[in-house]
Design an enzyme around this catalytic site. Structure first.
Site, mmCIF file in Angstrom:
data_model
loop_
_atom_site.group_PDB
_atom_site.id
_atom_site.type_symbol
_atom_site.label_atom_id
_atom_site.label_comp_id
_atom_site.label_asym_id
_atom_site.label_seq_id
_atom_site.Cartn_x
_atom_site.Cartn_y
_atom_site.Cartn_z
ATOM 1 N N LEU A 230 15.032 32.131 -35.505
ATOM 2 C CA LEU A 230 15.750 33.375 -35.245
ATOM 3 C C LEU A 230 15.983 33.535 -33.746
ATOM 4 O O LEU A 230 15.043 33.453 -32.956
ATOM 5 C CB LEU A 230 14.951 34.578 -35.762
ATOM 6 C CG LEU A 230 15.559 35.963 -35.484
ATOM 7 C CD1 LEU A 230 16.884 36.122 -36.226
ATOM 8 C CD2 LEU A 230 14.594 37.065 -35.879
ATOM 9 N N ILE A 231 17.235 33.742 -33.389
ATOM 10 C CA ILE A 231 17.581 34.204 -32.045
ATOM 11 C C ILE A 231 17.852 35.700 -32.179
ATOM 12 O O ILE A 231 18.653 36.110 -33.018
ATOM 13 C CB ILE A 231 18.823 33.462 -31.492
ATOM 14 C CG1 ILE A 231 18.569 31.945 -31.441
ATOM 15 C CG2 ILE A 231 19.184 34.004 -30.107
ATOM 16 C CD1 ILE A 231 17.423 31.499 -30.556
ATOM 17 N N GLY A 237 25.066 34.153 -29.946
ATOM 18 C CA GLY A 237 26.401 33.764 -29.492
ATOM 19 C C GLY A 237 26.423 33.185 -28.093
ATOM 20 O O GLY A 237 27.499 32.961 -27.526
ATOM 21 N N GLY A 239 24.519 30.294 -27.319
ATOM 22 C CA GLY A 239 24.133 28.877 -27.377
ATOM 23 C C GLY A 239 22.636 28.632 -27.407
ATOM 24 O O GLY A 239 22.194 27.480 -27.338
ATOM 25 N N GLY A 241 20.507 28.992 -29.933
ATOM 26 C CA GLY A 241 20.087 28.293 -31.151
ATOM 27 C C GLY A 241 20.236 26.788 -31.007
ATOM 28 O O GLY A 241 19.341 26.026 -31.385
ATOM 29 N N ALA A 242 21.357 26.351 -30.442
ATOM 30 C CA ALA A 242 21.591 24.910 -30.241
ATOM 31 C C ALA A 242 20.592 24.340 -29.239
ATOM 32 O O ALA A 242 20.059 23.239 -29.430
ATOM 33 C CB ALA A 242 23.026 24.677 -29.773
ATOM 34 N N GLU A 264 13.407 23.849 -44.413
ATOM 35 C CA GLU A 264 13.092 24.470 -45.688
ATOM 36 C C GLU A 264 14.183 25.470 -46.059
ATOM 37 O O GLU A 264 14.432 26.419 -45.317
ATOM 38 C CB GLU A 264 11.748 25.196 -45.563
ATOM 39 C CG GLU A 264 11.307 25.946 -46.795
ATOM 40 C CD GLU A 264 10.044 26.754 -46.533
ATOM 41 O OE1 GLU A 264 9.844 27.760 -47.231
ATOM 42 O OE2 GLU A 264 9.270 26.392 -45.625
#
Length: 408
Positions: A230-231, A237, A239, A241-242, A264
Site C-alpha cells: 500500500l502506498i 501517482g 511512482g 509503488g514501482a 498472494e
C-alpha cells in the site's frame, strides 16, 4: 401507511455514506489539522461498516482519524450534528466508535491538545530497520524530494506497535484486506519514508509499505510471497509503488536461497505494476533482445529470467509478450497477425481446459445437464470473449510500453 412512509423518510435523513464520513489525515504541522486539503477518504469501508458502506443514526457524521506523519500516533474522534435517538425513541444509532475501535489499536487519543503534543514528539521519529534504497522524485512545488526504503522485522524496538497502527490503513484501501500476525518471523517488512527538513531538522514521514512472507521450498530454498502493498493516498501517482516493488525484487534476487518471487491473490493494479517492473528489469537480458523476441517465447528466456531475476515462467511469458509488442510493427499485417496468434494461444489455454473437462463430463452427466454445460461453452461466445480479453491485454501492455519509454 402514509405515517410509516413519512417516518421512513425522516429516518433516511440519518443515513451517512461512511466513505465520506471517515476523514483521514497524515499530519506534519499543527496547521494541517484545519486544512481540508490534507484530508483524504477511504476507497472502502465495508469491512468496518457493512457491505452497503452506510452508517445509520447520525446527521453530519465525521469520523476523524488523524495520524502523525512519522510514528503514526493516532487521534480518533466521532463528531456529528445530531443523533437519531435525540428525536426518535426506540430507534438505535450504530455504534460508530465501537466499530472503529475494533480495527485501531489501543493507545490513541481523543484530545486534540494531546495529539498536538504527540506531533511535537514526532520530530524524534526515526525509520525502523535497515536502509537499502534511496531515490528522489521531482515535485513542481517543492523541487527534489528524497525517499528511502527500509527493511524491518519484529526485532526492531517499537516496530510491532508502529505496524499495528500502519496496517489499519489496509481496511480503508484494500478491498479484501486482513491483518497479519506480525510476530511470525517469516515476515519481512519494507517501509517507504519521505525524508524532509523542518526548521533545520531532518524528519521522516510514512509513505507506504509492503509485507512479504518467506515460504519454505524443499529442499533448501525459499519463495518470498508479497502479501500486502500500500502506498498511502497522499503519495499515490508519484511512482513510489514501482520504486518499492523493484527495490524489493532486487533485494531478493541477491539472496541465493530464493527460488522465485510471487504474490498472494494480486489485484489487477498490482499485476499491472508488476508487469511494468519485471519488463523494465528483463529488457536488458540477452534472451529478451529485440532480435530474439521475434522468434517466440523460449526456454532461454525462462531460464535467464529465473536464474538472474527470480521470475517464474508465467510472469516471464507476460514480460515476453510486452517486450515483443514493443518491437512489433502492428501496422504490418503479417507481424500483427503473428503477435495476435501468439498471445491468443496463451489466452486460449483456459478454454481448452474447459473443453477437456467437458469431454470427461460427457461420461457422467445426464443429457439435460450436458446441454447446459455445452451452452456455456458455445464456440462463438468463446471467440468473442477471447477477442475481448486480447484487446484488454494489449491495451494494458501499451500503457506499460509508454511508461517504459517515459523512463528511458
Amino acid at each position: 401507511m402514509a405515517g410509516i412512509n413519512a417516518m421512513e423518510k425522516k429516518l433516511a435523513e440519518f443515513k451517512c455514506d461512511t466513505n465520506e464520513a471517515v476523514c483521514l489525515k497524515l499530519v506534519r504541522f499543527p496547521e494541517d489539522l484545519e486544512d481540508d486539503g490534507t484530508t483524504f477518504h477511504p476507497e472502502y469501508s465495508h469491512q468496518t461498516f457493512g457491505d452497503d458502506e452506510v452508517a445509520f443514526g447520525y446527521k453530519g457524521l465525521q469520523v476523524q482519524l488523524y495520524y502523525t506523519a512519522g510514528n503514526l500516533s493516532t487521534f480518533f474522534k466521532v463528531k456529528y450534528s445530531s443523533k437519531v435517538t435525540e428525536k426518535f425513541e426506540c430507534v438505535e444509532a450504530d455504534d460508530i466508535e465501537g466499530k472503529v475501535r475494533d480495527i485501531i489499536p489501543a493507545g490513541f487519543t481523543s484530545n486534540i491538545d494531546d495529539f498536538v503534543s504527540l506531533l511535537d514528539k514526532d520530530t524524534n521519529f526515526k525509520p525502523f530497520g535497515t536502509l537499502f534504497h534511496s531515490y528522489t522524485v521531482h515535485n513542481e512545488e517543492a523541487g527534489e524530494l528524497t525517499y528511502q526504503i527500509y527493511k524491518a522485522d519484529v526485532t526492531c524496538p517499537g516496530f510491532h506497535e508502529y505496524h499495528e497502527r500502519l496496517q489499519t490503513f489496509l481496511m480503508w484501501f484494500i478491498e479484501t484486506a486482513s491483518f497479519i500476525d506480525a510476530d511470525d518471523d517469516h515476515w519481512d517488512f519494507f517501509l517507504v519514508f519521505e525524508k524532509y527538513n523542518k526548521d533545520g531538522e531532518t524528519l521522516y514521514a510514512t509513505v507506504g509499505y509492503m509485507t512479504v512472507y518467506n515460504y519454505y521450498v524443499y529442499p533448501d530454498k525459499t519463495r518470498p510471497r508479497v502479501s500486502q502493498m500500500l502506498i498511502l493516498p497522499p503519495y499515490q501517482g508519484e511512482g513510489h509503488g514501482a520504486q518499492l516493488l523493484e527495490a524489493v525484487h532486487k533485494f531478493y534476487c541477491n539472496l541465493p536461497k530464493v527460488q522465485d518471487i510471487t504474490a498472494e491473490d494480486p489485484s489487477d493494479n498490482y499485476v499491472k505494476l508488476r508487469d511494468y517492473v519485471l519488463a523494465k528489469l528483463c529488457q536488458s537480458l540477452p534472451s529478451f533482445s529485440s532480435g530474439k523476441l521475434q522468434h517466440g517465447f523460449s526456454e532461454d528466456m525462462v531460464r535467464e529470467a529465473r536464474d538472474k531475476l527470480k521470475i517464474n515462467k508465467k510472469h516471464a511469458r507476460r514480460v515476453y509478450e510486452i517486450l515483443r509488442l514493443r518491437t512489433t510493427d502492428m501496422s504490418d499485417e503479417d507481424q500483427a497477425r503473428e503477435y495476435r496468434l501468439e498471445v491468443k494461444k496463451r489466452l486460449f489455454g483456459p478454454y481448452r481446459k474447459n473443453q477437456r473437462e467437458l469431454e470427461k463430463m460427457k461420461k457422467c452427466l445426464r443429457p439435460e445437464e450436458l446441454v447446459s454445460h455445452m451452452g456455456q461453452m458455445d464456440t462463438q461466445v468463446q471467440h468473442e470473449e477471447l477477442e475481448k480479453t486480447y484487446q484488454e491485454v494489449v491495451g494494458d501492455y501499451r500503457r506499460i510500453i509508454e511508461r517504459l519509454a517515459a523512463q528511458a
